[in-house]
Design a protein around this motif. Structure first.
Motif, mmCIF file in Angstrom:
data_model
loop_
_atom_site.group_PDB
_atom_site.id
_atom_site.type_symbol
_atom_site.label_atom_id
_atom_site.label_comp_id
_atom_site.label_asym_id
_atom_site.label_seq_id
_atom_site.Cartn_x
_atom_site.Cartn_y
_atom_site.Cartn_z
ATOM 1 N N ALA A 21 31.604 32.944 46.987
ATOM 2 C CA ALA A 21 31.597 32.442 45.614
ATOM 3 C C ALA A 21 32.545 33.242 44.729
ATOM 4 C CB ALA A 21 30.179 32.488 45.050
ATOM 5 N N VAL A 22 32.524 34.578 44.894
ATOM 6 C CA VAL A 22 33.351 35.440 44.059
ATOM 7 C C VAL A 22 34.829 35.359 44.455
ATOM 8 C CG1 VAL A 22 33.810 37.835 43.389
ATOM 9 C CG2 VAL A 22 31.445 37.024 43.596
ATOM 10 N N SER A 23 35.125 35.555 45.731
ATOM 11 C CA SER A 23 36.508 35.705 46.182
ATOM 12 C C SER A 23 37.275 34.395 46.309
ATOM 13 C CB SER A 23 36.546 36.436 47.531
ATOM 14 O OG SER A 23 36.068 37.744 47.399
ATOM 15 N N LEU A 24 36.593 33.307 46.600
ATOM 16 C CA LEU A 24 37.300 32.049 46.854
ATOM 17 C C LEU A 24 37.180 31.042 45.698
ATOM 18 C CD1 LEU A 24 36.519 31.428 50.641
ATOM 19 C CD2 LEU A 24 38.290 32.831 49.575
ATOM 20 N N PHE A 25 36.334 31.358 44.721
ATOM 21 C CA PHE A 25 36.181 30.421 43.609
ATOM 22 C C PHE A 25 36.355 31.091 42.244
ATOM 23 C CE2 PHE A 25 33.914 28.318 47.067
ATOM 24 C CZ PHE A 25 34.377 27.018 46.946
ATOM 25 N N LEU A 26 35.586 32.135 41.959
ATOM 26 C CA LEU A 26 35.538 32.672 40.605
ATOM 27 C C LEU A 26 36.651 33.672 40.304
ATOM 28 C CD1 LEU A 26 31.656 33.182 40.416
ATOM 29 C CD2 LEU A 26 33.004 31.250 39.587
ATOM 30 N N ALA A 32 34.676 34.943 34.844
ATOM 31 C CA ALA A 32 33.707 36.037 34.922
ATOM 32 C C ALA A 32 32.312 35.466 34.682
ATOM 33 C CB ALA A 32 34.033 37.110 33.887
ATOM 34 N N PRO A 33 31.501 35.331 35.721
ATOM 35 C CA PRO A 33 30.264 34.567 35.615
ATOM 36 C C PRO A 33 29.107 35.279 34.932
ATOM 37 C CG PRO A 33 30.461 35.491 37.796
ATOM 38 C CD PRO A 33 31.724 35.850 37.065
ATOM 39 N N LEU A 39 31.431 41.536 35.130
ATOM 40 C CA LEU A 39 31.974 42.783 34.587
ATOM 41 C C LEU A 39 33.025 43.359 35.522
ATOM 42 C CD1 LEU A 39 31.768 44.878 32.326
ATOM 43 C CD2 LEU A 39 29.952 46.011 33.615
ATOM 44 N N SER A 40 32.799 43.249 36.836
ATOM 45 C CA SER A 40 33.761 43.754 37.818
ATOM 46 C C SER A 40 35.074 42.968 37.766
ATOM 47 C CB SER A 40 33.168 43.677 39.227
ATOM 48 O OG SER A 40 32.008 44.481 39.327
ATOM 49 N N GLY A 52 35.539 43.953 44.715
ATOM 50 C CA GLY A 52 34.465 44.359 45.614
ATOM 51 C C GLY A 52 34.086 45.822 45.429
ATOM 52 N N SER A 53 35.089 46.686 45.274
ATOM 53 C CA SER A 53 34.823 48.115 45.076
ATOM 54 C C SER A 53 34.130 48.371 43.745
ATOM 55 C CB SER A 53 36.141 48.904 45.141
ATOM 56 O OG SER A 53 36.771 48.731 46.388
ATOM 57 N N LEU A 54 34.539 47.633 42.706
ATOM 58 C CA LEU A 54 33.912 47.794 41.394
ATOM 59 C C LEU A 54 32.451 47.366 41.425
ATOM 60 C CD1 LEU A 54 36.845 46.561 39.130
ATOM 61 C CD2 LEU A 54 35.792 48.831 39.057
ATOM 62 N N ILE A 55 32.171 46.298 42.157
ATOM 63 C CA ILE A 55 30.780 45.852 42.296
ATOM 64 C C ILE A 55 29.923 46.982 42.858
ATOM 65 C CG2 ILE A 55 29.240 44.318 43.603
ATOM 66 C CD1 ILE A 55 31.398 42.151 43.353
ATOM 67 N N PHE A 56 30.440 47.671 43.860
ATOM 68 C CA PHE A 56 29.707 48.766 44.496
ATOM 69 C C PHE A 56 29.543 49.953 43.539
ATOM 70 C CE2 PHE A 56 29.307 52.544 47.159
ATOM 71 C CZ PHE A 56 28.287 52.165 48.013
ATOM 72 N N LEU A 57 30.632 50.344 42.847
ATOM 73 C CA LEU A 57 30.603 51.518 41.978
ATOM 74 C C LEU A 57 29.673 51.320 40.785
ATOM 75 C CD1 LEU A 57 34.424 52.395 41.997
ATOM 76 C CD2 LEU A 57 32.582 53.662 43.131
#
Length: 283
Positions: A21-26, A32-33, A39-40, A52-57
């Motif tokens: 959903a994040v990488s192939l659409f948004l 920014a959903p 926020l990432s 992806g890294s921001l989501i983790f941090l």
């Protein structure tokens, strides 16, 4: 062990759907959903750190609070989910988006997010971020539904995206995602729970009650009543049926009493045999 393995397989599948959903659409459409993901995506444009890294941090301090409130077992599965989402999101980062039509991206991305989070929630984990915040809020406000809480948090991020991207159209497209998210989330978590609440006033109440109980296997309650004008005693039948069963109730009533008086309303939540368990913990 087998149950835990099954649980983590489900979490992995949910995490993959989330990343899709994040990488192939948004993300490729700058939508920014809301929540940590939104926020990432915003911070990715400002820092060039991968989404992806921001989501983790961003999730690290939220996980620390979650550990304090929900215990280590809950956080271990949530940490695994967050790690999988981050890894899958980074792996799919170089893949071409499914669509560059922003409306389609918002609709499809929002639906996939809701389904993926719902799947992960049902096995007792989260995708971190707003998920944990929502669970914390539900401890204090258990009467609020999960989808509604997500919607309120997402609106804040959507407004922020419009300010940062300086594009009102992107914010409007992003605002579609929380709406779809809120609607589908409750369906995935709680099921399409709406049913019909039926009150039946008839002189043939015994025949009708017998057929409802034996042909449709419905629970029927007989209420004693009195007409205010005629002062005559009446028996009112009350029953709840799933929406797909209601036409069969109408058929029985037409066959039994052409003068039947019927009141039908919607019941949004039903607890008891055949429906939800009132003692089950709400997600």
């Amino acid at each position: 062990m087998k149950q835990e393995m099954k649980r983590y397989v489900i979490i992995t599948i949910g995490s993959l759907l989330y990343a899709v959903a994040v990488s192939l659409f948004l993300d490729p459409n700058s939508i920014a959903p809301g929540g940590v993901t939104g926020l990432s995506i915003i911070l990715n444009r400002l820092t060039n750190i991968s989404t992806g890294s921001l989501i983790f941090l961003i999730n690290i301090p939220i996980l620390a609070i979650g550990t304090w409130k929900f215990g280590i077992k809950f956080i271990v599965s949530s940490f695994y989910s967050i790690a999988m989402v981050s890894i899958f999101t980074n792996c799919l980062d170089g893949v071409a988006p499914v669509t560059e039509e922003k409306l389609l991206a918002a609709l499809a991305g929002g639906a996939l997010l809701a389904i993926s989070i719902g799947i992960i929630f049902r096995v007792g984990a989260t995708t971190g971020g707003a998920d944990i915040v929502v669970k914390l809020l539900r401890l204090k406000y258990p009467h609020l539904r999960t989808g509604s809480l997500f919607f309120m948090l997402d609106v804040v991020i959507v407004v922020l995206s419009g300010i940062v991207f300086r594009n009102i159209e992107l914010a409007l497209y992003a605002s579609i995602v929380p709406v779809i998210h809120a609607m589908l989330m409750d369906i995935v978590l709680y099921g399409p729970d709406e049913a019909k609440l039926v009150f039946i006033i008839s002189d043939k109440h015994e025949e009708i009650a017998h057929r409802l109980m034996h042909e449709l296997h419905l629970g029927v309650t007989c209420l004693a009543a009195q007409g205010a004008y005629t002062r005559q005693s009446k028996n009112v039948l009350m029953c709840v049926s799933k929406k797909q069963e209601y036409p069969r109730i109408e058929t029985i009533l037409r066959e039994e009493d052409e003068k039947v008086f019927l009141i039908v309303s919607s019941a949004s939540e039903i607890y008891g045999v055949g429906y939800k368990d009132i003692f089950e913990e709400k997600i």
